[in-house]
Design a protein around this motif. Structure first.
Motif, PDB file in Angstrom:
ATOM      1  N   THR A 138     -18.476  60.605 -35.920  1.00  0.00           N
ATOM      2  CA  THR A 138     -19.047  61.469 -36.945  1.00  0.00           C
ATOM      3  C   THR A 138     -19.097  62.862 -36.337  1.00  0.00           C
ATOM      4  OG1 THR A 138     -21.389  61.340 -36.312  1.00  0.00           O
ATOM      5  CG2 THR A 138     -20.516  59.536 -37.688  1.00  0.00           C
ATOM      6  N   GLN A 139     -19.554  63.838 -37.101  1.00  0.00           N
ATOM      7  CA  GLN A 139     -19.623  65.185 -36.552  1.00  0.00           C
ATOM      8  C   GLN A 139     -20.721  65.318 -35.503  1.00  0.00           C
ATOM      9  OE1 GLN A 139     -21.568  66.675 -40.723  1.00  0.00           O
ATOM     10  NE2 GLN A 139     -21.081  68.240 -39.253  1.00  0.00           N
ATOM     11  N   ASN A 140     -21.613  64.307 -35.410  1.00  0.00           N
ATOM     12  CA  ASN A 140     -22.721  64.386 -34.462  1.00  0.00           C
ATOM     13  C   ASN A 140     -22.608  63.432 -33.282  1.00  0.00           C
ATOM     14  OD1 ASN A 140     -24.128  66.350 -36.016  1.00  0.00           O
ATOM     15  ND2 ASN A 140     -24.813  64.726 -37.397  1.00  0.00           N
ATOM     16  N   GLY A 141     -21.631  62.537 -33.302  1.00  0.00           N
ATOM     17  CA  GLY A 141     -21.569  61.589 -32.201  1.00  0.00           C
ATOM     18  C   GLY A 141     -20.360  60.691 -32.254  1.00  0.00           C
ATOM     19  N   ILE A 142     -20.171  59.961 -31.154  1.00  0.00           N
ATOM     20  CA  ILE A 142     -19.104  58.980 -31.024  1.00  0.00           C
ATOM     21  C   ILE A 142     -19.750  57.671 -30.604  1.00  0.00           C
ATOM     22  CG2 ILE A 142     -16.993  58.342 -29.780  1.00  0.00           C
ATOM     23  CD1 ILE A 142     -16.470  61.317 -29.358  1.00  0.00           C
ATOM     24  N   TRP A 143     -19.361  56.581 -31.255  1.00  0.00           N
ATOM     25  CA  TRP A 143     -19.893  55.256 -30.932  1.00  0.00           C
ATOM     26  C   TRP A 143     -18.735  54.339 -30.571  1.00  0.00           C
ATOM     27  CZ3 TRP A 143     -21.888  58.538 -34.415  1.00  0.00           C
ATOM     28  CH2 TRP A 143     -23.278  58.750 -34.405  1.00  0.00           C
ATOM     29  N   THR A 144     -18.833  53.681 -29.419  1.00  0.00           N
ATOM     30  CA  THR A 144     -17.836  52.710 -28.996  1.00  0.00           C
ATOM     31  C   THR A 144     -18.398  51.317 -29.225  1.00  0.00           C
ATOM     32  OG1 THR A 144     -16.921  54.232 -27.354  1.00  0.00           O
ATOM     33  CG2 THR A 144     -16.435  51.891 -27.062  1.00  0.00           C
ATOM     34  N   LEU A 145     -17.708  50.513 -30.032  1.00  0.00           N
ATOM     35  CA  LEU A 145     -18.197  49.207 -30.454  1.00  0.00           C
ATOM     36  C   LEU A 145     -17.436  48.099 -29.751  1.00  0.00           C
ATOM     37  CD1 LEU A 145     -18.315  49.890 -34.305  1.00  0.00           C
ATOM     38  CD2 LEU A 145     -20.196  50.113 -32.672  1.00  0.00           C
ATOM     39  N   ALA A 146     -18.147  47.353 -28.912  1.00  0.00           N
ATOM     40  CA  ALA A 146     -17.591  46.155 -28.302  1.00  0.00           C
ATOM     41  C   ALA A 146     -17.728  44.999 -29.294  1.00  0.00           C
ATOM     42  CB  ALA A 146     -18.331  45.844 -26.997  1.00  0.00           C
ATOM     43  N   PRO A 147     -17.074  43.862 -29.039  1.00  0.00           N
ATOM     44  CA  PRO A 147     -17.185  42.735 -29.967  1.00  0.00           C
ATOM     45  C   PRO A 147     -18.630  42.333 -30.253  1.00  0.00           C
ATOM     46  CG  PRO A 147     -15.403  42.337 -28.441  1.00  0.00           C
ATOM     47  CD  PRO A 147     -16.089  43.593 -27.974  1.00  0.00           C
ATOM     48  N   PHE A 148     -18.867  42.004 -31.530  1.00  0.00           N
ATOM     49  CA  PHE A 148     -20.159  41.557 -32.055  1.00  0.00           C
ATOM     50  C   PHE A 148     -21.211  42.666 -32.076  1.00  0.00           C
ATOM     51  CE2 PHE A 148     -17.901  37.849 -30.480  1.00  0.00           C
ATOM     52  CZ  PHE A 148     -17.747  37.172 -31.677  1.00  0.00           C
ATOM     53  N   GLN A 149     -20.719  43.900 -32.119  1.00  0.00           N
ATOM     54  CA  GLN A 149     -21.578  45.037 -32.395  1.00  0.00           C
ATOM     55  C   GLN A 149     -21.115  45.681 -33.698  1.00  0.00           C
ATOM     56  OE1 GLN A 149     -21.409  47.613 -28.968  1.00  0.00           O
ATOM     57  NE2 GLN A 149     -23.037  46.500 -27.926  1.00  0.00           N
ATOM     58  N   CYS A 194     -27.038  57.027 -38.348  1.00  0.00           N
ATOM     59  CA  CYS A 194     -26.142  56.010 -37.794  1.00  0.00           C
ATOM     60  C   CYS A 194     -26.900  55.181 -36.766  1.00  0.00           C
ATOM     61  CB  CYS A 194     -24.937  56.664 -37.135  1.00  0.00           C
ATOM     62  SG  CYS A 194     -23.772  57.428 -38.288  1.00  0.00           S
ATOM     63  N   LYS A 195     -26.700  53.889 -36.778  1.00  0.00           N
ATOM     64  CA  LYS A 195     -27.360  53.009 -35.824  1.00  0.00           C
ATOM     65  C   LYS A 195     -26.438  51.835 -35.525  1.00  0.00           C
ATOM     66  CE  LYS A 195     -30.830  50.527 -37.324  1.00  0.00           C
ATOM     67  NZ  LYS A 195     -32.111  50.143 -37.952  1.00  0.00           N
ATOM     68  N   VAL A 196     -26.572  51.292 -34.313  1.00  0.00           N
ATOM     69  CA  VAL A 196     -25.762  50.157 -33.895  1.00  0.00           C
ATOM     70  C   VAL A 196     -26.653  48.940 -33.776  1.00  0.00           C
ATOM     71  CG1 VAL A 196     -24.256  49.224 -32.089  1.00  0.00           C
ATOM     72  CG2 VAL A 196     -24.115  51.632 -32.710  1.00  0.00           C
ATOM     73  N   VAL A 197     -26.194  47.817 -34.344  1.00  0.00           N
ATOM     74  CA  VAL A 197     -26.959  46.574 -34.307  1.00  0.00           C
ATOM     75  C   VAL A 197     -26.091  45.452 -33.759  1.00  0.00           C
ATOM     76  CG1 VAL A 197     -28.456  47.229 -36.231  1.00  0.00           C
ATOM     77  CG2 VAL A 197     -26.335  45.962 -36.682  1.00  0.00           C
ATOM     78  N   GLN A 198     -26.756  44.437 -33.222  1.00  0.00           N
ATOM     79  CA  GLN A 198     -26.063  43.257 -32.727  1.00  0.00           C
ATOM     80  C   GLN A 198     -25.931  42.250 -33.869  1.00  0.00           C
ATOM     81  OE1 GLN A 198     -25.112  43.452 -29.553  1.00  0.00           O
ATOM     82  NE2 GLN A 198     -24.017  41.510 -29.507  1.00  0.00           N
ATOM     83  N   VAL A 199     -24.750  41.689 -34.028  1.00  0.00           N
ATOM     84  CA  VAL A 199     -24.499  40.732 -35.107  1.00  0.00           C
ATOM     85  C   VAL A 199     -24.537  39.319 -34.543  1.00  0.00           C
ATOM     86  CG1 VAL A 199     -22.828  39.930 -36.809  1.00  0.00           C
ATOM     87  CG2 VAL A 199     -23.143  42.387 -36.420  1.00  0.00           C
ATOM     88  N   GLY A 200     -25.417  38.498 -35.095  1.00  0.00           N
ATOM     89  CA  GLY A 200     -25.529  37.107 -34.668  1.00  0.00           C
ATOM     90  C   GLY A 200     -24.640  36.198 -35.489  1.00  0.00           C
ATOM     91  N   ALA A 216     -31.679  42.765 -38.171  1.00  0.00           N
ATOM     92  CA  ALA A 216     -30.801  42.709 -36.998  1.00  0.00           C
ATOM     93  C   ALA A 216     -31.357  43.598 -35.886  1.00  0.00           C
ATOM     94  CB  ALA A 216     -29.390  43.148 -37.373  1.00  0.00           C
ATOM     95  N   ARG A 217     -31.274  43.099 -34.651  1.00  0.00           N
ATOM     96  CA  ARG A 217     -31.839  43.861 -33.540  1.00  0.00           C
ATOM     97  C   ARG A 217     -30.878  44.961 -33.096  1.00  0.00           C
ATOM     98  NH1 ARG A 217     -29.982  42.005 -28.485  1.00  0.00           N
ATOM     99  NH2 ARG A 217     -28.754  40.079 -28.568  1.00  0.00           N
ATOM    100  N   PRO A 218     -31.415  46.081 -32.626  1.00  0.00           N
ATOM    101  CA  PRO A 218     -30.552  47.168 -32.144  1.00  0.00           C
ATOM    102  C   PRO A 218     -29.693  46.699 -30.974  1.00  0.00           C
ATOM    103  CG  PRO A 218     -32.816  47.922 -32.420  1.00  0.00           C
ATOM    104  CD  PRO A 218     -32.846  46.423 -32.549  1.00  0.00           C
ATOM    105  N   ALA A 219     -28.494  47.236 -30.879  1.00  0.00           N
ATOM    106  CA  ALA A 219     -27.590  46.897 -29.788  1.00  0.00           C
ATOM    107  C   ALA A 219     -27.583  48.024 -28.766  1.00  0.00           C
ATOM    108  CB  ALA A 219     -26.176  46.660 -30.311  1.00  0.00           C
TER     109      ALA A 219
END
Length: 273
Positions: free
Chosen positions: A63-74, A113-119, A155-158
């Motif tokens: 996004t214009q405010n950040g970069i997020w790197t997503l590993a599997p199940f995030q 924007c927020k990152v969560v762990q997917v169960g 969902a809990r934050p990752a």
């Protein structure tokens, strides 16, 4: 693995809203995608919120405010109207859900924007809704949607690879160059000469605009880049060298201190939800 280019961090300010058919009865629409290595979904936005969830490979959301790197199940939650871009690092399998927050009020407070762990349950529900799209028999979707909304809202934050981006043009220039060459070890004084600002000014701006010092920002960059390269199977020793560390042990120490596990153990934990 070379880092993908980031020359175009500034989005095109012609908002491209991609229409998704949600409504009050179906406030969540799910899809499943496979992306080839190097795939890039250019800057766009949705009227709905979007959940982007990776099950294989590594994805990078900008996004214009950040970069997020997503590993599997995030998964990353992108609020409505937020311009974003998606990069595939390696072959990527992803699921995505579009959420009408007006019809799903439990998500109205999710304005960042927020990152969560997917169960496992949330994963299965996303698949169920995705494969049921278009079915004449809507019973499965009708039963799955309330539980999907409940699971997602709780969902809990990752622990994610979040990299905040500054707005100041001088800092932006420094960050773009480091994104292209994360192994660069030049001091903030050297960067100050290059962009025409004193080291003191740059240091203050880094803290004001990213919440991190220059050194912390560069370390976070290397961390998110390390996760991407390790997930693609690059050996730890090679990653350490590529990212400018003097030895694999120095890299492993930084990784363990930040993420609470060695690189090998961290990856094993990412292999299943």
């Amino acid at each position: 693995m070379k880092t993908e280019k980031f020359e175009n961090l500034e989005p095109v300010w012609r908002q491209r809203f991609l229409p998704i058919r949600t409504d009050a009865e179906n406030p969540v629409v799910a899809r499943m995608w496979d992306f080839e290595d190097g795939f890039r979904d250019p800057w766009h936005a949705h009227e709905e919120a979007q959940l982007i969830y990776v099950t294989r490979g590594v994805a990078r959301a900008l996004t214009q405010n950040g970069i997020w790197t997503l590993a599997p199940f995030q998964a990353i939650w992108v609020p409505p109207g937020v311009l974003h871009e998606l990069h595939a690092i390696g072959e990527v399998t992803a699921r995505t859900a579009y959420v009408d927050v007006n019809a799903a009020p439990e998500f109205r407070a999710w304005t960042q924007c927020k990152v969560v762990q997917v169960g496992p349950l949330l994963d299965a529900l996303l698949v169920a809704v995705a494969v049921s799209t278009g079915d004449r028999d809507t019973r499965r979707t009708t039963l799955a949607l309330p539980l999907l909304r409940l699971e997602l809202s709780s969902a809990r934050p990752a622990l994610s690879g979040t990299l905040p981006l500054p707005a100041d043009r001088r800092l932006r220039g420094v960050c773009e160059q480091l994104l292209l060459c994360p192994e660069n070890n030049d001091t903030i004084d050297v960067w100050g000469v290059r962009v025409g600002a004193s080291a003191r000014t740059l240091a203050r701006l880094f803290r004001d605009e990213t919440g991190l010092s220059f050194g912390q920002w560069r370390q976070q960059l290397r961390l998110v880049e390390a996760v991407a390269r390790l997930a693609q199977g690059t050996p730890v020793a090679a990653v350490a060298v590529e990212l400018g560390y003097q030895s694999p042990s120095a890299f492993t120490s930084m990784f363990r201190k930040t993420l609470g596990a060695s690189p090998q153990r961290y990856l094993r934990q990412r292999e299943s939800p």
